[in-house]
Design an enzyme around this catalytic site. Structure first.
Site, PDB file in Angstrom:
ATOM      1  N   SER A 131      43.029  33.273  39.855  1.00 38.27           N
ATOM      2  CA  SER A 131      42.580  32.362  40.781  1.00 38.27           C
ATOM      3  C   SER A 131      41.565  31.355  40.455  1.00 38.27           C
ATOM      4  O   SER A 131      42.031  30.546  39.752  1.00 38.27           O
ATOM      5  CB  SER A 131      41.891  33.322  41.768  1.00 38.27           C
ATOM      6  N   HIS A 132      40.358  31.491  41.050  1.00 37.35           N
ATOM      7  CA  HIS A 132      39.326  30.409  40.935  1.00 37.35           C
ATOM      8  C   HIS A 132      38.546  30.564  39.530  1.00 37.35           C
ATOM      9  O   HIS A 132      37.449  29.877  39.418  1.00 37.35           O
ATOM     10  CB  HIS A 132      38.196  30.540  42.073  1.00 37.35           C
ATOM     11  N   LYS A 144      49.362  39.661  39.332  1.00 34.06           N
ATOM     12  CA  LYS A 144      49.346  40.470  40.392  1.00 34.06           C
ATOM     13  C   LYS A 144      50.901  40.652  40.995  1.00 34.06           C
ATOM     14  O   LYS A 144      51.440  39.750  40.810  1.00 34.06           O
ATOM     15  CB  LYS A 144      48.521  39.434  41.445  1.00 34.06           C
ATOM     16  N   ASP A 295      41.841  25.995  45.005  1.00 31.10           N
ATOM     17  CA  ASP A 295      41.348  26.664  43.714  1.00 31.10           C
ATOM     18  C   ASP A 295      42.494  26.703  42.923  1.00 31.10           C
ATOM     19  O   ASP A 295      43.821  26.073  43.086  1.00 31.10           O
ATOM     20  CB  ASP A 295      40.988  28.168  43.844  1.00 31.10           C
ATOM     21  N   ASP A 297      45.086  28.759  42.000  1.00 33.68           N
ATOM     22  CA  ASP A 297      46.603  29.347  42.360  1.00 33.68           C
ATOM     23  C   ASP A 297      46.773  28.696  43.776  1.00 33.68           C
ATOM     24  O   ASP A 297      47.855  29.166  44.423  1.00 33.68           O
ATOM     25  CB  ASP A 297      46.479  30.438  42.119  1.00 33.68           C
ATOM     26  N   ASP A 299      45.448  29.215  46.686  1.00 37.79           N
ATOM     27  CA  ASP A 299      45.353  30.059  47.895  1.00 37.79           C
ATOM     28  C   ASP A 299      43.954  29.501  48.640  1.00 37.79           C
ATOM     29  O   ASP A 299      43.750  29.898  49.938  1.00 37.79           O
ATOM     30  CB  ASP A 299      45.660  31.590  47.788  1.00 37.79           C
ATOM     31  N   ARG A 300      42.923  29.260  48.069  1.00 31.21           N
ATOM     32  CA  ARG A 300      41.908  28.927  48.648  1.00 31.21           C
ATOM     33  C   ARG A 300      41.422  27.504  49.025  1.00 31.21           C
ATOM     34  O   ARG A 300      42.331  26.496  48.410  1.00 31.21           O
ATOM     35  CB  ARG A 300      40.536  29.086  47.475  1.00 31.21           C
ATOM     36  N   GLU A 382      39.180  34.547  55.435  1.00 32.13           N
ATOM     37  CA  GLU A 382      38.283  35.194  54.751  1.00 32.13           C
ATOM     38  C   GLU A 382      37.205  34.234  54.440  1.00 32.13           C
ATOM     39  O   GLU A 382      37.345  33.096  54.138  1.00 32.13           O
ATOM     40  CB  GLU A 382      38.658  35.513  53.143  1.00 32.13           C
ATOM     41  N   GLU A 383      35.937  34.900  54.323  1.00 29.72           N
ATOM     42  CA  GLU A 383      34.817  33.645  53.909  1.00 29.72           C
ATOM     43  C   GLU A 383      34.821  33.250  52.573  1.00 29.72           C
ATOM     44  O   GLU A 383      34.326  32.107  52.404  1.00 29.72           O
ATOM     45  CB  GLU A 383      33.323  34.398  54.347  1.00 29.72           C
ATOM     46  N   LYS A 395      47.093  33.777  51.801  1.00 35.05           N
ATOM     47  CA  LYS A 395      46.145  32.580  52.156  1.00 35.05           C
ATOM     48  C   LYS A 395      46.694  31.428  51.434  1.00 35.05           C
ATOM     49  O   LYS A 395      47.448  31.353  50.443  1.00 35.05           O
ATOM     50  CB  LYS A 395      44.765  32.740  51.634  1.00 35.05           C
TER      51      LYS A 395
HETATM   52  C1  VG1 Z   1      37.162  37.753  46.170  1.00 37.87           C
HETATM   53  C2  VG1 Z   1      36.800  37.273  47.558  1.00 37.87           C
HETATM   54  C3  VG1 Z   1      37.956  37.874  48.604  1.00 37.87           C
HETATM   55  C4  VG1 Z   1      39.309  37.239  48.041  1.00 37.87           C
HETATM   56  C5  VG1 Z   1      39.462  37.668  46.553  1.00 37.87           C
HETATM   57  C6  VG1 Z   1      40.789  37.042  45.754  1.00 37.87           C
HETATM   58  O1  VG1 Z   1      37.451  39.206  46.055  1.00 37.87           O
HETATM   59  O2  VG1 Z   1      35.583  38.036  47.963  1.00 37.87           O
HETATM   60  O3  VG1 Z   1      37.684  37.474  49.663  1.00 37.87           O
HETATM   61  O4  VG1 Z   1      40.595  37.909  48.674  1.00 37.87           O
HETATM   62  O5  VG1 Z   1      38.541  37.278  45.747  1.00 37.87           O
HETATM   63  O6  VG1 Z   1      40.835  35.549  46.056  1.00 37.87           O
HETATM   64  P1  VG1 Z   1      35.930  40.017  45.452  1.00 37.87           P
HETATM   65  O7  VG1 Z   1      36.410  41.489  45.421  1.00 37.87           O
HETATM   66  O8  VG1 Z   1      35.491  39.471  44.188  1.00 37.87           O
HETATM   67  O9  VG1 Z   1      34.778  39.630  46.429  1.00 37.87           O
HETATM   68  V1  VG1 Z   1      41.723  34.770  45.046  1.00 37.87           V
HETATM   69  O10 VG1 Z   1      41.839  33.298  45.464  1.00 37.87           O
HETATM   70  O11 VG1 Z   1      40.729  35.080  43.676  1.00 37.87           O
HETATM   71  O12 VG1 Z   1      43.381  35.568  44.851  1.00 37.87           O
HETATM   72 CO    CO Z   2      43.094  32.122  44.687  1.00 37.41          CO
END
Ligand code: VG1
Ligand code: CO
Length: 560
Positions: A131-132, A144, A295, A297, A299-300, A382-383, A395
């Site tokens: 992801s990010h 995943k 981000d 991938d 989704d953000r 999500e925040e 997302k």
């Molecule tokens: C974080 C975020 C959560 C999100 C997850 C995956 O998880 O807080 O809201 O769904 O990343 O996002 P955590 O457990 O580190 O708080 V992504 O864009 O990384 O797939």
């Molecule tokens: Co992501």
């Protein structure tokens, strides 16, 4: 070509977190590490299909045999994406999948993966992404599994996968040369058809079904300008195709649009701290009114106006407020909305006004899956810069940008005006997340336990000028499947419409990350400085945890 059975021994650290398995890339590059996990996913799915199960079969897993099923594979393009894809092709062939669909170039955004699984009726898909998080040999990698509904495997499945990783003793792999994944076409290896597909096609078609592309084209024709920062992740090709080619935004609208294995050495994380280039460009006198970033991938998303940052909780609430009249795909109205526990309560007020339900789930998109499948909600968020809808089961960053584009086009207002109108109508949830990274994992766990132990005595207590009205370690029961999740976060609610949520991250790859989520609702006072408004809550949280004494940390690593 023959299928070989390779003996292996378990790695004991392959429990998926909030979003799949994430580790340092070098851990993934150890012999058999990726192979073990992929085989364990297949073993788990096979076991669940054969009803050799403990507990109930999760709603979204449906029985099918690999010999007439399709697996989709793709990733965000980070370092190790390509070798991982080749390994997965071999293991999928070794396990007798009928078809493996591989995104051309290996690049497939997470939302596009969800769309492809659903449109092509695949059994599931493997997304290669952290992801990010940064990419490279010394950075992060991840994998995943997404199910037949296009969504992340629910907790019962990820736990089953974890159990398989602990008892694995061999994996099956086809002894075959690398497949050329850069050209469309298909070939047969042993009994498996490997088809390379256009990663943009299904996703763009879906966007065109939901949004009024003609109206958006007209908006750009009339001179509307935006900047989109792909942060060298997977969304670059999607954004160029959709915004520049299909909607006619001028070339140069998409920044950092070429996917790079190391994301140019940056965090591909769309927030004010890491998308600094975009923030700077928008502050310029001639800047367009609208800016957005995704981000790695895809989704953000982050939404910006020339003078404003739209917090993710507000973005969700604003989209919920306007979707039914601004976006053709939601013309029938919303069936409900959902947000994760730490996400601001802004969307709840929109739901209340519309007379629809608002659900509160644990952190992670997988918890929205059953609600969406059952038709109980249309929008979720999500925040952590995540917004999405029932069009897929992830997302979706570009979708969120198209939502904002649509409502700006319909209202003919600026981002700031849309946001201020919203606050005037509903009041404002001031919100911030404070992250403390790289804490010693054991000490962080002890800190959370100590905090939990304080909860029973909390209600009625005064902390600074705040009085606690409730305090609990939140657990969740899925209203559709009945599945139970414990320790979703510790939540303290105060009598003056404020709350703090505390939890440890489930995606980190180094030590523990503490997340403090601060929220204060104001009905009238909607133009104050966020940091000033939330400073007393931040202080209360730090005191309760003893952050200074335990870790000597003066301030958070990142504030978003
Ligand atoms: C974080 C975020 C959560 C999100 C997850 C995956 O998880 O807080 O809201 O769904 O990343 O996002 P955590 O457990 O580190 O708080 V992504 O864009 O990384 O797939
Ligand atoms: Co992501």
């Amino acid at each position: 070509m023959r299928i070989k059975t390779v003996p292996t021994v378990p790695f004991r650290d392959q429990r998926p977190g909030t979003s799949g398995l994430r580790k340092k890339t070098r851990e993934f590059m150890q012999p058999n590490y990726l192979e073990n996990f992929v085989q364990s996913v297949f073993n788990a799915i096979r076991a669940l299909q054969n009803r050799d199960r403990e507990g109930a079969l999760p709603q979204s897993a449906s029985p099918a045999d690999f010999d007439n099923t399709t697996l989709v594979v793709g990733g965000d393009g980070r370092y190790y994406n390509r070798p991982a894809i080749q390994a997965i092709i071999r293991i999928a062939a070794g396990n007798g999948f009928a078809r493996v669909l591989v995104a051309r170039g290996g690049i497939l955004s997470t939302p596009a993966m969800s769309a492809v699984i659903r449109r092509r009726k695949a059994l599931g898909g493997l997304v290669l992404s952290a992801s990010h998080n940064p990419g490279g040999p010394d950075e992060d990698f991840g994998i995943k599994y997404n199910m037949q509904n296009g969504g992340p495997a629910p907790e019962q499945v990820t736990e089953r996968i974890f159990r398989e990783t602990l008892k694995i003793d061999r994996y099956c792999s086809l002894d075959s040369p690398d497949v050329d994944i850069d050209r469309d076409g298909s070939l047969k290896i042993a009994g498996t058809e490997v088809a390379i597909f256009d990663p943009l096609a299904d996703y763009s078609a879906l966007m065109e079904e939901l949004f009024d592309f003609e109206a958006l084209r007209a908006h750009f024709r009339n001179g509307f300008r935006m900047l989109f920062d792909a942060m060298h992740g997977a969304t670059g090709p999607y954004a160029r195709h959709i915004f520049e080619e299909r909607l006619g935004a001028p070339p140069g609208t998409v920044l950092h649009g070429d996917p790079l294995e190391d994301f140019g050495g940056h965090h591909p994380d769309p927030n004010l701290a890491y998308a600094a280039d975009l923030v700077r460009l928008l502050a310029d006198g001639n800047a367009p009114d609208f800016g957005a970033a995704c981000d790695a991938d895809g989704d953000r998303n982050m939404i910006l106006g020339r003078t404003v940052f739209v917090s993710p909780g507000d973005s969700l609430a604003v989209i919920a407020e306007h979707a039914a009249h601004a976006i053709p795909g939601y013309r029938g109205g919303l069936s409900g909305v959902a947000r994760s526990l730490p996400t601001s309560t802004a969307v709840d007020r929109v739901a209340r006004a519309a007379g629809i339900n608002s659900f509160e789930t644990p952190t992670g998109w997988k918890y929205f899956g059953a609600l969406l499948d059952a038709g109980l909600c249309t929008l979720c968020g999500e925040e952590s810069f995540g917004t999405g809808s029932n069009h897929i089961r992830e997302k979706d960053g570009i979708w969120a940008v198209l939502c904002w584009l649509s409502l700006l086009a319909v209202s003919k207002k600026s981002v700031a005006e849309v946001l201020h109108d919203h606050w005037r109508k509903f009041g404002r949830s001031y919100f911030q997340r404070h992250d403390y990274d790289k804490l010693v994992a054991k000490s962080a766990a002890a800190m959370m336990q100590d905090l939990e132990a304080q909860m029973p005595g909390m209600p009625g207590r005064s902390l600074g000028n705040f009085v606690v009205s409730s305090a609990e370690d939140v657990s969740y029961r899925d209203p559709v499947t009945g599945a139970e999740t414990e320790h979703a976060g510790i939540r303290i609610v105060f009598s003056n419409d404020s709350r703090i949520v505390f939890r440890l991250s489930g995606t980190g790859t180094e030590g523990a990350t503490l997340r403090l989520y601060l929220e204060r609702y104001e009905r009238e006072n909607t133009d104050a400085d966020v940091e000033t408004v939330l400073a007393p809550l931040a202080e209360i949280a730090r005191e309760l945890l003893g952050l200074q004494q335990r870790f000597g940390r003066e301030k958070p690593t990142v504030i978003t």
